[in-house]
Design a protein around this motif. Structure first.
Motif, PDB file in Angstrom:
ATOM      1  N   ILE A   1     -11.726   4.487   3.403  1.00  0.00           N
ATOM      2  CA  ILE A   1     -10.668   3.577   3.806  1.00  0.00           C
ATOM      3  C   ILE A   1      -9.703   3.496   2.625  1.00  0.00           C
ATOM      4  N   GLU A   2      -8.433   3.686   2.891  1.00  0.00           N
ATOM      5  CA  GLU A   2      -7.460   3.603   1.804  1.00  0.00           C
ATOM      6  C   GLU A   2      -6.149   3.016   2.296  1.00  0.00           C
ATOM      7  N   THR A   3      -5.322   2.634   1.350  1.00  0.00           N
ATOM      8  CA  THR A   3      -4.005   2.095   1.676  1.00  0.00           C
ATOM      9  C   THR A   3      -2.972   3.210   1.584  1.00  0.00           C
ATOM     10  N   ALA A   4      -1.829   2.947   2.189  1.00  0.00           N
ATOM     11  CA  ALA A   4      -0.727   3.902   2.119  1.00  0.00           C
ATOM     12  C   ALA A   4       0.580   3.142   2.203  1.00  0.00           C
ATOM     13  N   LYS A   5       1.615   3.764   1.711  1.00  0.00           N
ATOM     14  CA  LYS A   5       2.947   3.168   1.790  1.00  0.00           C
ATOM     15  C   LYS A   5       3.775   3.933   2.811  1.00  0.00           C
ATOM     16  N   ALA A   6       4.774   3.268   3.337  1.00  0.00           N
ATOM     17  CA  ALA A   6       5.715   3.918   4.251  1.00  0.00           C
ATOM     18  C   ALA A   6       6.627   4.838   3.450  1.00  0.00           C
ATOM     19  N   THR A   7       7.325   5.712   4.159  1.00  0.00           N
ATOM     20  CA  THR A   7       8.266   6.607   3.479  1.00  0.00           C
ATOM     21  C   THR A   7       9.702   6.284   3.862  1.00  0.00           C
TER      22      THR A   7
ATOM     23  N   GLU B   1       7.315   8.089  -0.577  1.00  0.00           N
ATOM     24  CA  GLU B   1       6.516   6.886  -0.345  1.00  0.00           C
ATOM     25  C   GLU B   1       7.007   5.783  -1.262  1.00  0.00           C
ATOM     26  N   ILE B   2       7.417   4.662  -0.666  1.00  0.00           N
ATOM     27  CA  ILE B   2       7.903   3.534  -1.453  1.00  0.00           C
ATOM     28  C   ILE B   2       7.448   2.234  -0.810  1.00  0.00           C
ATOM     29  N   LEU B   3       7.470   1.160  -1.577  1.00  0.00           N
ATOM     30  CA  LEU B   3       7.075  -0.153  -1.057  1.00  0.00           C
ATOM     31  C   LEU B   3       8.084  -0.716  -0.075  1.00  0.00           C
ATOM     32  N   PHE B   4       9.343  -0.488  -0.315  1.00  0.00           N
ATOM     33  CA  PHE B   4      10.394  -1.090   0.487  1.00  0.00           C
ATOM     34  C   PHE B   4      10.841  -0.131   1.581  1.00  0.00           C
ATOM     35  N   ALA B   5       9.989   0.044   2.586  1.00  0.00           N
ATOM     36  CA  ALA B   5      10.305   0.948   3.693  1.00  0.00           C
ATOM     37  C   ALA B   5       9.512   0.529   4.925  1.00  0.00           C
TER      38      ALA B   5
ATOM     39  N   GLN C   1      13.363  -7.490   6.557  1.00  0.00           N
ATOM     40  CA  GLN C   1      14.622  -6.924   6.077  1.00  0.00           C
ATOM     41  C   GLN C   1      14.425  -5.589   5.370  1.00  0.00           C
ATOM     42  N   ASN C   2      13.417  -5.517   4.479  1.00  0.00           N
ATOM     43  CA  ASN C   2      13.270  -4.303   3.675  1.00  0.00           C
ATOM     44  C   ASN C   2      11.921  -3.601   3.815  1.00  0.00           C
ATOM     45  N   GLY C   3      10.982  -4.190   4.569  1.00  0.00           N
ATOM     46  CA  GLY C   3       9.689  -3.559   4.795  1.00  0.00           C
ATOM     47  C   GLY C   3       8.661  -3.775   3.708  1.00  0.00           C
ATOM     48  N   ALA C   4       8.977  -4.526   2.661  1.00  0.00           N
ATOM     49  CA  ALA C   4       8.037  -4.737   1.554  1.00  0.00           C
ATOM     50  C   ALA C   4       6.860  -5.594   2.009  1.00  0.00           C
ATOM     51  N   PRO C   5       5.622  -5.229   1.605  1.00  0.00           N
ATOM     52  CA  PRO C   5       4.477  -6.071   1.934  1.00  0.00           C
ATOM     53  C   PRO C   5       4.609  -7.436   1.264  1.00  0.00           C
ATOM     54  N   ILE C   6       4.089  -8.469   1.918  1.00  0.00           N
ATOM     55  CA  ILE C   6       4.167  -9.830   1.391  1.00  0.00           C
ATOM     56  C   ILE C   6       3.110 -10.056   0.304  1.00  0.00           C
ATOM     57  N   ASN C   7       1.918  -9.524   0.508  1.00  0.00           N
ATOM     58  CA  ASN C   7       0.812  -9.764  -0.418  1.00  0.00           C
ATOM     59  C   ASN C   7       0.595  -8.585  -1.353  1.00  0.00           C
ATOM     60  N   ILE C   8      -0.468  -8.701  -2.142  1.00  0.00           N
ATOM     61  CA  ILE C   8      -0.802  -7.681  -3.123  1.00  0.00           C
ATOM     62  C   ILE C   8      -1.167  -6.368  -2.430  1.00  0.00           C
TER      63      ILE C   8
ATOM     64  N   GLU D   1      -4.820   0.966  -8.703  1.00  0.00           N
ATOM     65  CA  GLU D   1      -3.599   0.563  -9.397  1.00  0.00           C
ATOM     66  C   GLU D   1      -2.821  -0.454  -8.563  1.00  0.00           C
ATOM     67  N   VAL D   2      -2.419  -1.552  -9.193  1.00  0.00           N
ATOM     68  CA  VAL D   2      -1.628  -2.556  -8.505  1.00  0.00           C
ATOM     69  C   VAL D   2      -0.222  -1.996  -8.314  1.00  0.00           C
ATOM     70  N   VAL D   3       0.188  -1.834  -7.049  1.00  0.00           N
ATOM     71  CA  VAL D   3       1.537  -1.331  -6.779  1.00  0.00           C
ATOM     72  C   VAL D   3       2.451  -2.447  -6.297  1.00  0.00           C
ATOM     73  N   LYS D   4       1.864  -3.587  -5.907  1.00  0.00           N
ATOM     74  CA  LYS D   4       2.655  -4.756  -5.504  1.00  0.00           C
ATOM     75  C   LYS D   4       1.799  -5.983  -5.742  1.00  0.00           C
TER      76      LYS D   4
END
Length: 166
Positions: free
Chosen positions: A73-79, A84-88, A118-125, A131-134
């Motif tokens: 199980i892993e996390t992923a960011k949108a593109t 791949e970025i946090l704000f997507a 508005q920007n797609g950024a996750p609200i939580n950690i 590695e902490v990415v947010k």
């Protein structure tokens, strides 16, 4: 949940892309269900679909055997623009297909957090590969779903502290 292609003859290392933990209100859970359907997606992963017609609501549940050494199980960011970025913003089905390759078969994907519309950024950690990415944007921090290196799931409030040395 979007259906992903799977052939049992493939000998891929399976990974489950974790994108969402949903907490249902008690009034929804107490509703009469109309349909409950379950299927084995791959060895160690079961998908159950529950329909509450009076709400209306459809709930998908993935049960994962965390002791299965072929499942992760892993996390992923949108593109956005191929990066791949946090704000997507990106559909989970699109992320799952993008993460599937010759050595990895993604068999399920769910949203893992609420996000800024508005920007797609996750609200939580968000922590990816340790590695902490947010960091959490909530004060106080909200409870989050996580996994230890030993594949032990937990739901906790995570706070970060640190010191900077020059």
């Amino acid at each position: 949940m979007d259906r992903l292609p799977f052939t049992h003859s493939r000998t891929k290392h399976l990974q489950l892309l974790l994108l969402l933990l949903v907490v249902l209100p008690a009034r929804v859970v107490s509703q009469t269900t109309d349909t409950i359907a379950a299927e084995i997606v791959v060895s160690g992963v079961k998908h159950t679909s529950i329909t509450f017609p009076s709400v209306p609501l459809k709930v998908s549940v993935l049960e994962i055997d965390l002791l299965n050494p072929h499942l992760n199980i892993e996390t992923a960011k949108a593109t956005k623009d191929g990066n791949e970025i946090l704000f997507a913003k990106e559909k989970t089905s699109s992320i799952a297909l993008r993460k599937t390759n010759d050595s990895i078969l993604v068999v399920g994907a769910v949203n893992g957090d609420f996000f800024d519309v508005q920007n797609g950024a996750p609200i939580n950690i968000q922590i990816e590969n340790g590695e902490v990415v947010k960091k959490s944007g909530s004060v106080p921090a909200k409870s989050v779903f996580g996994m230890t290196k030993e594949k032990r799931p937990f739901v906790e409030r995570i706070s970060l502290t640190g010191k900077l040395f020059a």
